[in-house]
Design a protein around this motif. Structure first.
Motif, short mmCIF file in Angstrom:
data_model
loop_
_atom_site.label_atom_id
_atom_site.label_comp_id
_atom_site.label_asym_id
_atom_site.label_seq_id
_atom_site.Cartn_x
_atom_site.Cartn_y
_atom_site.Cartn_z
N THR A 64 41.06 34.93 46.27
CA THR A 64 41.22 35.41 44.89
C THR A 64 42.68 35.74 44.66
N LEU A 65 43.22 35.26 43.55
CA LEU A 65 44.61 35.54 43.19
C LEU A 65 44.65 36.34 41.89
N TYR A 66 45.29 37.51 41.97
CA TYR A 66 45.46 38.34 40.76
C TYR A 66 46.67 37.78 40.03
N ALA A 67 46.40 37.05 38.95
CA ALA A 67 47.48 36.32 38.27
C ALA A 67 47.94 36.99 36.99
N PHE A 68 47.00 37.69 36.30
CA PHE A 68 47.39 38.34 35.04
C PHE A 68 46.38 39.46 34.76
N SER A 69 46.91 40.68 34.61
CA SER A 69 46.00 41.82 34.41
C SER A 69 45.82 42.12 32.93
N THR A 70 44.79 42.87 32.59
CA THR A 70 44.63 43.27 31.18
C THR A 70 45.86 44.09 30.75
N GLU A 71 46.41 44.87 31.68
CA GLU A 71 47.60 45.67 31.36
C GLU A 71 48.82 44.79 31.10
#
Ligand code: IPE
Ligand code: IPE
Ligand code: MG
Length: 256
Positions: free
Chosen positions: A67-74
């Motif tokens: 899993t890659l965290y690419a863009f957060s809601t923040e």
């Protein structure tokens, strides 16, 4: 915090039990660029090279999932120029990499408030997910417009709606049922979370699923991440004593 000097030993794939699912908080693109007096977007662009290497290496290791965290809601709070640049990079990545994903038997999935993404990105994402649907190797999960709290909020809304319709009793809500109402309900929980850039925080990432994950913080910015850093993190993970709240002998009995 791990530092990782280059050496041939570091380039040898780790032997021994591997994590089934690795999740990465890809951080430090902006600082990578700033240190070179470049615009932040150049850091994001360079980050795509690191993404390719991470995906290929994890697929070669035959992990179940990355899993890659690419863009957060923040991250929607960033300047529009940076957001537009990131969205363009994301779309191009999806368009350019899909054939190689198919070749490497990688199935693409995504989690987050995907309806908030620009339609160009959504279309590229839907096409790439459809084209890799029958792949049976590693699952590549992109966290896009994602945060752990919004995921839990969305899960609770769905559960509340089922209670209101009379399909579910409040006392039937269990940890397993909550897990099944997350954006993706059939991935193993991450065993190992890696964050680059030297920051030692979770930044609203998979807060439900990483309850018992091992955390590894690397002191390099994401654009510098290469397979030796991944191997180093996995070797570090293999040294950890995972107890899950019980005593070591019980863990050995459970995992055989
Ligand atoms: C990570 O790098 C990429 C995203 C969050 C989209 P950053 O852009 O956060 O880089 P730093 O942390 O400012 O260096
Ligand atoms: C986390 O990085 C989000 C992603 C990697 C997509 P951030 O740079 O947004 O997190 P903070 O601001 O350091 O907590
Ligand atoms: Mg950051």
């Amino acid at each position: 915090m791990l530092n990782s000097p280059r050496s041939s030993q570091n380039l040898t794939p780790p032997t021994g039990p591997l994590p089934r699912h690795i999740a990465i908080i890809m951080d430090g693109n902006g600082r990578w660029a700033r240190r070179r007096s470049l615009p932040r977007l150049m850091g994001h662009r360079e980050g795509v090279t690191a993404v390719r290497e991470a995906v290929t290496t994890c697929a070669e290791l035959k992990l179940d999932a990355l899993t890659l965290y690419a863009f957060s809601t923040e991250n929607w709070g960033r300047p529009p120029r940076e957001i537009n640049g990131l969205m363009r990079l994301l779309r191009n990545y999806l368009v350019r990499e899909v054939d190689e994903m198919v070749e490497n038997d990688i199935r693409l999935v995504a989690m987050g408030r995907l309806d908030q993404l620009p339609s160009t990105v959504r279309k590229a994402l839907e096409r790439a997910m459809a084209m890799t649907e029958n792949c049976r190797g590693m699952r590549l999960n992109l966290a896009l417009s994602y945060s752990g709290r919004s995921e839990l909020t969305d899960a609770m809304r769905r559960l509340a709606a089922e209670v209101r319709r009379g399909h579910l009793q409040p006392e039937e809500i269990t940890e397993e049922l909550i897990t099944r109402h997350l954006y993706i309900d059939d991935l193993p929980e991450p065993d190992l979370v890696i964050r680059t850039s030297g920051e030692e925080r979770i930044s609203n990432f998979m807060i439900w699923q990483i309850a018992y994950a091992e955390l590894c913080f690397l002191d390099i910015p994401w654009p510098d991440f290469r397979k030796e850093h991944l191997f180093r993190a996995i070797r570090d993970f293999q040294q950890r004593d995972r107890r899950f709240g019980v005593i070591p002998q019980q863990v050995r009995e459970r995992v055989g």
